[in-house]
Scaffold this active site. Structure first.
Site, PDB file in Angstrom:
ATOM      1  N   CYS A 119       0.786  -1.216   0.150  1.00 23.45           N
ATOM      2  CA  CYS A 119       0.090   0.081  -0.122  1.00 23.45           C
ATOM      3  C   CYS A 119       0.984   1.335  -0.053  1.00 23.45           C
ATOM      4  CB  CYS A 119      -0.881   0.071   1.221  1.00 23.45           C
ATOM      5  SG  CYS A 119      -2.271   1.240   1.180  1.00 23.45           S
ATOM      6  N   HIS A 120       0.550   2.045   0.822  1.00 29.82           N
ATOM      7  CA  HIS A 120       1.589   3.372   1.136  1.00 29.82           C
ATOM      8  C   HIS A 120       2.959   3.043   1.387  1.00 29.82           C
ATOM      9  CE1 HIS A 120      -2.455   5.051   0.968  1.00 29.82           C
ATOM     10  NE2 HIS A 120      -2.012   6.288   0.790  1.00 29.82           N
ATOM     11  N   GLY A 121       3.362   1.857   1.797  1.00 25.48           N
ATOM     12  CA  GLY A 121       4.772   1.470   2.033  1.00 25.48           C
ATOM     13  C   GLY A 121       5.744   1.982   1.153  1.00 25.48           C
TER      14      GLY A 121
END
Length: 193
Positions: A119-121
């Site tokens: 995801c936003h990683g």
């Protein structure tokens, strides 16, 4: 043989993206150190549950569980680990401002150790400058950052994942079966039934 995995997290990490992989990796026998800048072993972080409602342009956010860390961030050295895991949620937007988080990510990349990002990683991988010419995916709102960092954003379904050499990425928590399978293969984990 058990591998040692570093999981970098922070407040308002996506609940499913920290809880499920942490427990799954422990279940198959790996050692996972969950750490957060400024926090120590047994400290906790807040998580958030994100979901998508029909007709809405972005996700909704609810307060999740408390997640207990199990190692001190200040004692982390990349040389002590076999792989890196970076869950998403809102945590990466501020974790990427931490110089040690960025240097650790760069060291794992330099040493070609497996790196999984959900995801936003990808915001951390982008900030670390390790995505040049890398095929990857993540939450669609991260696409501009990935492209600006020189990465090749691959548009996949929410349950999809992409592997490019030692970097494994997924759109969001629905992709756990896919990216965890790729990650375990990269770690050399053999599961027999």
């Amino acid at each position: 043989m058990a591998k040692k995995i570093l999981m970098i997290v922070g407040d308002y990490v996506e609940d499913y993206e920290v809880m499920v992989p942490f427990q799954a990796l422990l279940m198959v026998g790996h050692i996972v150190h969950a750490v957060s800048p400024g926090k120590k072993d047994k400290d906790t972080i807040a998580t958030a549950v994100h979901d998508f409602l029909p007709g809405e342009q972005t996700y909704t956010e609810l307060k999740g569980h408390r997640f207990a860390l199990n190692f001190d961030f200040d004692n982390v050295k990349s040389s002590d680990y076999d792989a890196l895991l970076v869950p998403g949620g809102r945590a990466p937007e501020f974790l990427r401002l931490n110089e040690k988080v960025i240097s650790l990510t760069q060291e794992f990349h330099r040493d070609k150790k497996p790196i999984a990002s959900v995801c936003h990683g990808l915001q951390i991988l982008s900030a670390a400058g390790i995505l040049k010419n890398v095929n990857c995916t993540g939450y669609f709102a991260c696409k501009p950052e990935i492209v600006q960092a020189g990465g090749n954003y691959i548009d996949t379904p929410a349950d999809g994942a992409v592997q490019d050499d030692h970097i494994i990425s997924a759109v969001a928590w629905p992709g756990h079966p896919q990216w965890l399978s790729l990650f375990l293969q990269k770690l050399g984990t053999k599961i027999t039934l």
